[in-house]
Write a protein that holds these residues in place. Sequence first.
Motif, mmCIF file in Angstrom:
data_model
loop_
_atom_site.group_PDB
_atom_site.id
_atom_site.type_symbol
_atom_site.label_atom_id
_atom_site.label_comp_id
_atom_site.label_asym_id
_atom_site.label_seq_id
_atom_site.Cartn_x
_atom_site.Cartn_y
_atom_site.Cartn_z
ATOM 1 N N GLN A 79 -3.146 -8.250 -1.534
ATOM 2 C CA GLN A 79 -4.147 -7.173 -1.424
ATOM 3 C C GLN A 79 -4.901 -5.970 -2.454
ATOM 4 N N ASN A 80 -3.969 -6.016 -3.054
ATOM 5 C CA ASN A 80 -3.643 -4.935 -4.007
ATOM 6 C C ASN A 80 -4.753 -6.296 -5.308
ATOM 7 N N GLN A 136 -5.533 6.914 -13.288
ATOM 8 C CA GLN A 136 -6.685 7.675 -12.120
ATOM 9 C C GLN A 136 -5.911 7.036 -10.563
ATOM 10 N N GLN A 137 -6.040 5.685 -10.907
ATOM 11 C CA GLN A 137 -5.651 5.454 -10.057
ATOM 12 C C GLN A 137 -4.243 5.787 -8.958
ATOM 13 N N LEU A 148 -1.098 -0.030 -5.645
ATOM 14 C CA LEU A 148 -2.872 -0.532 -7.022
ATOM 15 C C LEU A 148 -3.043 -0.546 -8.504
ATOM 16 N N PHE A 167 -2.856 8.361 -10.544
ATOM 17 C CA PHE A 167 -2.228 9.906 -10.186
ATOM 18 C C PHE A 167 -3.539 10.679 -9.826
ATOM 19 N N GLY A 168 -4.311 10.074 -10.589
ATOM 20 C CA GLY A 168 -5.897 10.561 -9.484
ATOM 21 C C GLY A 168 -5.976 10.552 -7.922
ATOM 22 N N PHE A 169 -5.558 9.935 -7.277
ATOM 23 C CA PHE A 169 -5.550 8.923 -6.056
ATOM 24 C C PHE A 169 -4.846 8.593 -5.733
ATOM 25 N N PHE A 170 -3.651 8.358 -5.727
ATOM 26 C CA PHE A 170 -1.807 7.900 -5.668
ATOM 27 C C PHE A 170 -2.402 6.354 -4.634
ATOM 28 N N HIS A 171 -3.054 5.482 -5.686
ATOM 29 C CA HIS A 171 -2.901 4.290 -4.795
ATOM 30 C C HIS A 171 -2.161 3.727 -5.926
ATOM 31 N N GLN A 178 0.892 -0.906 0.204
ATOM 32 C CA GLN A 178 -0.240 -0.267 -0.011
ATOM 33 C C GLN A 178 0.758 1.463 -0.230
ATOM 34 N N TYR A 179 0.754 2.188 -0.769
ATOM 35 C CA TYR A 179 1.168 3.246 -1.205
ATOM 36 C C TYR A 179 1.083 4.418 -2.052
ATOM 37 N N GLU A 180 0.863 5.172 -0.789
ATOM 38 C CA GLU A 180 -0.323 6.579 -1.140
ATOM 39 C C GLU A 180 1.675 7.568 -0.848
ATOM 40 N N VAL A 181 2.547 7.632 -1.733
ATOM 41 C CA VAL A 181 3.465 9.219 -1.905
ATOM 42 C C VAL A 181 3.513 9.183 -0.896
ATOM 43 N N VAL A 182 2.833 9.454 -0.269
ATOM 44 C CA VAL A 182 3.621 10.433 1.300
ATOM 45 C C VAL A 182 4.189 9.903 2.249
#
Lengths: 434, 299
Positions: B53-54, B258-259, B268, B261-265, B40-44
């Motif tokens: 899980q992904n 979108q996953q 995923l 660069f839109g939502f930073f998943h 799980q990597y949300e960048v920040v």
Amino acid sequence: MFFRRRDTLLWLVSALLAGAGFWWAGHRQQRPAAPGVTQISWFVLITPLRDLYERQVTAFERAHPEIKVNIFWVPGSEYNTKLKILAATGELPDLFFSGDVWLSYLLPFSRDLTPLVARDAAEFGLDDFYPEIRRAMQLDGKYYILPEYMNLSLLYYNRRMFREAQLAEPTAAWTWDDLVRSGKALTHGPREGRPGVWGCSRVEGWWGEWFTYVRQAGGKMFSADGRRCLLDSPEAIAGLGFYLEKATKHRISAPAGFEPVNGFVNQRVAMIVGGHVSYWLNYNQVPALEWDVQLLPRGPVTRKGGEIAIAGYSISRASAHPEEAWTLVKFLTRPEAIADVVARGNLSVRRSVGEAAMQAKGPRPNPHHLEAAYAQFEFGEPIPHHANYIEIVSQIVQPEIDRMVLGESTPEEAARRATAGVNAFMTTFATAAP
Amino acid sequence: MTTRRAQIFWFWIFAGPAMAGFVVFSLWPMLSSLWLSFCQYEVVSPPRFIGFQNYIYLFAHDPSFWASVKVTSVYTVVQVPLSIVAALALALVLDRPLRGRGFWRAVFFLPSILPQVAFAVVFGYIFQADGGLLNRLLALAGIQGAAWTTSPTWALPVLIQVSLWGFGYPMVIFLAGLQNVPRELYEAAHMDGAGAWARFRHITLPLISPVILFNVVMSVIGALKVFDLAYAFGVAQLQWMPGGPARSTLFYGLNLYQQAFGFFHMGLASAMAWILFGAIVVVTAANFRLSRRWVHYGD
């Protein structure tokens, strides 16, 4: 052999030149500040207010010669992506454009401004911000944004169309029934070579309008702890039903997909529920468009539910110069600066500026019922402060609403499927609302 | 310096930069994305290992994943044959001794030079439901046009139609292939009484079958990766989030974008990228396997 040596030399010189070029490009914006001058960076959305910001910065640097502001202009479509990538690389600007709609999303790198706000509240006039705006500035009781402008859902209407249809203009006492009654009277097919008119627009592909009805019907998106979606409650379904029936039953809105482009400006639509304050300037550039605003019509449970959203400034958690950035934030949100923003056709976030606008003498540009716009503050509701709200609504809920609008499902089915999708997402990924 | 050492020296001088570029900008990001697909990597915040899980979420729960797989599959199955047939048909016509043949070849190739974004925007206006050019023309004929771009039924067919204008590249490759077919074979067949269809069926098609295979493989890979067309189409339609209405134009590449660069998943999105990579490998391998039945290399 000489030929080979010359080639090698050329290759090395080219590589050195390229390297020097990259180095120069990377460092040319980092000119050292003059002694005693602190440089701060400001990441700004490109908006029609660009010239205003440039003037503000010039004035700020004149008033504060010890601070130099480097502005980075970013197109709106790239803004959040660039900001988050900068956050990931540890290169965040000191100051960035923010808003309560994205606040949960920007929270990991937004500085808690509460100590600064508490310290300087009297100096910058915290109490001058409308109470509803002050609420939107906070998350969990902490301040993260100082606002510059705002949006508020309102009822927009075309005065000429009401006059020609011999209808009374909307009042503060209007309900959904009044909206439907007048919408029906205003809807007509092509006449005298002019295209037909719809009584009321219906915004498709976005949550703005249907979510207002859901809330006015007593529905909610999330449970209080933010861990469950409640869109399948009877109240929320009633709100979705009204949104659908505007076109299918009452026929005051265009069928799915046939909403006239820029219908209000082109006078093909008589009313808008919601709208956006940033369009005021555009509306007033069309001389033939006589428009005004009124409070949103009351729903079966409450008048509350229309969106209230603020946009302003946050300071990076990693900023090395938070005091200097805070000084700039205060400058950008002082009453004179807000008055400039309001003069461009915005609602004021400060009471003093709003009241001055309402009391101004002489002809007032549209909207005439400016008082109604400020009265709507009381009934505005911020969107749920959920870290994944935008993703949840646009990716999971909206496609189900789209299907409902297209007649492929009922409001009950759309709500049930959307709720199941959101709950599955939240179980796997989302963090709960703070 | 010995010859052998000189060869090694020059090898690294010339191949080194390209190899370094490959390792830094391709291999390393690919391996990173493989690792991230299990995180799980949300960048920040730093990546957190979450096993499969992904992949489980994508296959079992994500409402947009299968929708985007379906959109991309339909597009590939419909668009690729249409574009191949259109390109081949035009190449056959432009291979004939026409007056101004070079001019016509340039004219038909021109649309391929234009970016797909421009097509998406222009055709978006043409197909607009209220006031679009097509519906205005239909109205003149007394026909009520559809909501072409805002109806899930029509949006994808419209996009397929728009994409067909990019037939220039396969057309040029077909033209090159057609020019390599020996003329004597046509003359011999003609003398034996073979008609135009028989000559096409028994001479042209077998001899350009390697070219057809190349175009099919490249077109399928291109179709599985469609992004810019769908994104620009959504933006031109003022969609708040491109891919609508009702996910009817949510291509796999667009969903992945979108996953990421839109939502930073990023985890995923990395899993989606590796699933796409696997799908492309499987489809391409299947193409080559099946090609044994119909591709002739003249041996």
